[in-house]
Scaffold this active site. Structure first.
Site, mmCIF file in Angstrom:
data_model
loop_
_atom_site.group_PDB
_atom_site.id
_atom_site.type_symbol
_atom_site.label_atom_id
_atom_site.label_comp_id
_atom_site.label_asym_id
_atom_site.label_seq_id
_atom_site.Cartn_x
_atom_site.Cartn_y
_atom_site.Cartn_z
ATOM 1 N N ASP A 142 0.831 -1.216 0.000
ATOM 2 C CA ASP A 142 0.000 0.000 0.000
ATOM 3 C C ASP A 142 0.859 1.257 0.000
ATOM 4 O O ASP A 142 0.435 2.303 -0.471
ATOM 5 C CB ASP A 142 -0.952 -0.015 1.193
ATOM 6 C CG ASP A 142 -2.008 -1.083 0.969
ATOM 7 O OD1 ASP A 142 -1.735 -2.246 1.297
ATOM 8 O OD2 ASP A 142 -3.063 -0.757 0.382
HETATM 9 O O1 MRU Z 1 -7.572 -2.930 2.836
HETATM 10 P P1 MRU Z 1 -7.279 -3.291 1.397
HETATM 11 O O2 MRU Z 1 -8.051 -4.467 0.922
HETATM 12 O O3 MRU Z 1 -7.413 -2.095 0.475
HETATM 13 O O4 MRU Z 1 -5.749 -3.709 1.410
HETATM 14 C C1 MRU Z 1 -5.182 -4.154 0.218
HETATM 15 C C2 MRU Z 1 -3.793 -4.584 0.366
HETATM 16 O O5 MRU Z 1 -3.202 -4.536 1.421
HETATM 17 C C3 MRU Z 1 -3.097 -4.997 -0.890
HETATM 18 O O6 MRU Z 1 -2.117 -5.941 -0.626
HETATM 19 C C4 MRU Z 1 -2.421 -3.776 -1.525
HETATM 20 O O7 MRU Z 1 -3.312 -2.711 -1.641
HETATM 21 C C5 MRU Z 1 -1.855 -4.089 -2.854
HETATM 22 S S1 MRU Z 1 -3.120 -4.214 -4.110
HETATM 23 C C6 MRU Z 1 -2.361 -4.520 -5.576
#
Ligand code: MRU
Length: 355
Positions: free
Chosen positions: A246
């Site tokens: 993220d």
């Molecule tokens: O809370 P989320 O579902 O948005 O978290 C997503 C993640 O942690 C993913 O691993 C990250 O965004 C990478 S998506 C290509």
């Protein structure tokens, strides 16, 4: 057929509601920025690149409905709406990166006297419409680079067993995916023996979304509880872990879905290479280390309830951080569209060579 989670055509935007998957496949209309913000905040769309794409496309939709306004006002409105979209979720940096780039673009267009208000809007929308195409190309490059890196470390027959966490596939990006893109590339080369995906409590991106994508693509796979990772690495040969991100700090510290850090610790203990797959839009060179990453905390109800039914003892308090930070020293390589870098090389090889 690949999953199409984001449908955009001539000012109309529909997204697959990820709160309902895998039981129900329902598209919802995103009619403007307010809908975009709500879909991101409620996690109807989630995953760092998808958040940015849907947020920006929601602005493109809104602008196409608006009556013409003079340039200065258009510039102000765009900046305000982009900053509002950034506020929907704090940890993933991609929406902020996109907002900064688009604000620069609109400032330049505003200063350019040969561009009128309609042209400014058209050029701005065009830039947003390029985002999904670029993201897809980046994902494919990440897939190839990651597959090469993982295969280069194999000493046996070359068939690999990979563990992944959370969801990083077509549902989390424009299409194809980052970490799941690496898995897709390995599968396309007939190199996947097996994929393990974690449930990813409490929102269950692994059980609901990654498992759905793996089944859809007919990739041999098994779902495990988050707490089974250490046992898995002890009892079954795991060739590599590949996860998404993220936000990656300049030193390589990586924020990703809660639980990623403990997987990295276990991988280190068992000598399993640990890769982070992410586009450059996820790397935040403005922060020196992961200590500066704001970790989103989500409502207790995501932990205490499953499908609306309470499972936790009434009265108990909960702590529900949505992400954690994996220290750079536990990361074997960061797989980007420009290749695979060791965390310590990020600044020199990527930022300093970017200009
Ligand atoms: O809370 P989320 O579902 O948005 O978290 C997503 C993640 O942690 C993913 O691993 C990250 O965004 C990478 S998506 C290509």
């Amino acid at each position: 057929m690949t999953l199409e989670a984001i449908k955009y055509h001539q000012g109309e935007l529909k997204i697959l509601d990820q709160l309902l998957l895998p039981m129900e496949s329902k598209y919802i209309d995103i009619k403007g920025v307010e809908d975009g913000w709500k879909a991101i905040h409620s996690m109807q769309v989630r995953g760092a690149p998808a958040i940015a794409i849907v947020g920006c496309l929601s602005l493109a939709v809104e602008l196409q409905k608006e009556l013409p306004v003079e340039k200065k006002r258009l510039r102000r409105e765009i900046e305000g709406k982009l900053n509002y979209l950034v506020s929907a979720r704090p940890t993933a940096v991609n929406m902020k990166t996109a907002a900064d780039q688009l604000i620069n673009l609109v400032n330049e267009l505003d200063k350019n006297d040969s561009v009128d208000s309609d042209q400014m809007k058209a050029k701005f929308i065009e830039a947003i419409e390029e985002m999904p195409k670029k993201d897809l190309a980046d994902n494919r490059a990440i897939g190839e680079a990651g597959a090469d890196a993982i295969l280069a470390q194999q000493t046996n027959d070359g068939l690999v067993r990979v563990l992944t966490h959370c969801n990083t596939g077509s549902l989390a990006t424009s299409a194809f995916g980052t970490a799941l893109g690496v898995i897709r590339s390995l599968h396309a080369r007939d190199k996947i023996e097996h994929v393990y995906c974690t449930e990813t409590r409490p929102y269950n991106q692994g059980a609901r979304l990654t498992a759905y994508e793996l089944v859809h693509e007919k990739i041999p796979s098994t779902l495990i509880c988050d707490s089974a990772v250490a046992a898995l690495m002890r009892t079954r040969r795991i060739s590599a872990v590949v996860v998404g991100a993220d936000r990656v700090a300049a030193n390589g510290d990586t924020a990703n879905k809660i639980g990623t850090y403990q997987i990295a610790v276990v991988a280190n203990r068992h000598g399993v290479p640990f890769y982070v797959a992410a586009p450059l839009t996820t790397i935040d060179f403005s922060i020196a280390s992961g200590k500066q990453i704001v970790i989103e905390e989500r409502p207790e109800k995501e932990m205490t309830h499953v499908n609306g039914m309470r499972i936790a003892a009434p009265g108990v308090t909960c702590w529900n951080p949505a992400f954690d930070v994996t220290p750079a020293e536990l990361i074997t390589g960061i797989v980007t569209e420009k290749g695979v870098f060791s965390p310590s090389d990020l600044i020199d090889k990527l930022q300093n060579s970017a200009g």
